[in-house]
Design a protein around this motif. Structure first.
Motif, mmCIF file in Angstrom:
data_model
loop_
_atom_site.group_PDB
_atom_site.id
_atom_site.type_symbol
_atom_site.label_atom_id
_atom_site.label_comp_id
_atom_site.label_asym_id
_atom_site.label_seq_id
_atom_site.Cartn_x
_atom_site.Cartn_y
_atom_site.Cartn_z
ATOM 1 N N LYS A 115 2.282 6.668 -6.857
ATOM 2 C CA LYS A 115 1.251 7.637 -7.238
ATOM 3 C C LYS A 115 1.762 9.062 -7.038
ATOM 4 O O LYS A 115 1.627 9.908 -7.926
ATOM 5 N N HIS A 143 1.233 4.084 -2.983
ATOM 6 C CA HIS A 143 1.044 5.504 -2.685
ATOM 7 C C HIS A 143 2.271 6.314 -3.121
ATOM 8 O O HIS A 143 2.137 7.403 -3.692
ATOM 9 N N GLU A 168 -3.399 1.228 -5.346
ATOM 10 C CA GLU A 168 -3.564 1.588 -3.940
ATOM 11 C C GLU A 168 -4.979 1.238 -3.465
ATOM 12 O O GLU A 168 -5.155 0.678 -2.379
ATOM 13 N N GLU A 169 -5.989 1.540 -4.272
ATOM 14 C CA GLU A 169 -7.380 1.210 -3.920
ATOM 15 C C GLU A 169 -7.575 -0.301 -3.775
ATOM 16 O O GLU A 169 -8.247 -0.763 -2.849
ATOM 17 N N LYS A 172 0.841 -1.207 0.000
ATOM 18 C CA LYS A 172 0.000 0.000 0.000
ATOM 19 C C LYS A 172 0.871 1.251 0.000
ATOM 20 O O LYS A 172 0.612 2.204 -0.729
ATOM 21 N N ILE A 200 -5.949 -1.417 -0.516
ATOM 22 C CA ILE A 200 -6.714 -0.959 0.647
ATOM 23 C C ILE A 200 -7.986 -1.790 0.810
ATOM 24 O O ILE A 200 -8.339 -2.196 1.911
ATOM 25 N N SER A 201 -8.660 -2.084 -0.319
ATOM 26 C CA SER A 201 -9.922 -2.831 -0.256
ATOM 27 C C SER A 201 -9.716 -4.304 0.080
ATOM 28 O O SER A 201 -10.604 -4.958 0.610
ATOM 29 N N ALA A 239 -2.888 4.781 -8.382
ATOM 30 C CA ALA A 239 -4.071 5.058 -7.561
ATOM 31 C C ALA A 239 -5.002 3.848 -7.542
ATOM 32 O O ALA A 239 -5.542 3.488 -6.483
ATOM 33 N N ARG A 240 -5.196 3.207 -8.695
ATOM 34 C CA ARG A 240 -6.022 1.987 -8.757
ATOM 35 C C ARG A 240 -5.400 0.877 -7.917
ATOM 36 O O ARG A 240 -6.100 0.166 -7.189
#
Length: 189
Positions: free
Chosen positions: A129, A126, A148-149, A122, A152-153, A145-146
């Motif tokens: 990004k 970041h 990282e998402e 993660k 995180i998810s 960014a994708r």
């Protein structure tokens, strides 16, 4: 004496105080604008310290036709503005530093592919990004960014495909940047 200005993602008073206690002359917190950077630099540098380069030209829209998805014009204009104002050839240095960091980051991503959900993954996404946004690497920033998402998810279904896209788009950005700003054609054409 060269002024030292800290650039930080944090916004706390204690972080600002720590930076100043450690010898920084000022602190800029993210997100900051080019105008804020220019105002801060002008506080510490006299006009005679950074004469304008006479041959500086912002990059030409005609030359860059079709690259708007790859290169962020406003970011790259900002890099060239700073280069013009300081008289230092920073664009080459910033680009070389970005390539070095991305090479390491891509190697780390490959090593993390078996532990996709790790905290370091993660943080790495970041970091990619942020540095890609600062370099004007639009598609790389979007992929990071994708990624990282995804991390995180915890839904890791698309992890490998996004990593592959990020690497492909990084190489596309690097080749496009080199071709347009350094006259280097790394494609062999």
């Amino acid at each position: 004496r060269i002024p030292i200005i800290a650039l930080t993602a944090g916004g706390s008073d204690s972080e600002r105080i720590t930076c100043l206690e450690h010898g920084m002359d000022n602190v800029l917190e993210k997100p900051f604008t080019r105008l804020e950077i220019a105002k801060t630099l002008s506080t510490y540098l006299s006009q005679s310290t950074y004469p304008l380069a006479k041959d500086f030209t912002k990059f030409n829209n005609e030359i860059l036709h079709g690259t708007q998805d790859i290169l962020d014009k406003s970011v790259i204009d900002g890099l060239f503005e700073i280069q013009e104002q300081t008289g230092n050839q920073i664009v080459n240095k910033v680009f070389d530093g970005y390539k070095t960091q991305m090479t390491h980051a891509l190697d780390e991503l490959k090593a993390l592919s078996h532990e996709c959900g790790s905290k370091s993954g993660k943080s790495l996404a970041h970091g990619i990004k942020s540095m890609s946004a600062n370099m004007g690497a639009t598609m790389v920033r979007e992929d990071a960014a994708r990624l990282e998402e995804i991390l995180i998810s915890g839904n890791l279904e698309d992890f490998v495909s996004v990593c592959d896209s990020l690497e492909k788009n990084y190489h596309l950005f690097a080749k496009t940047f080199e071709r347009h700003f350094f006259g280097v054609d790394t494609c062999g054409t």
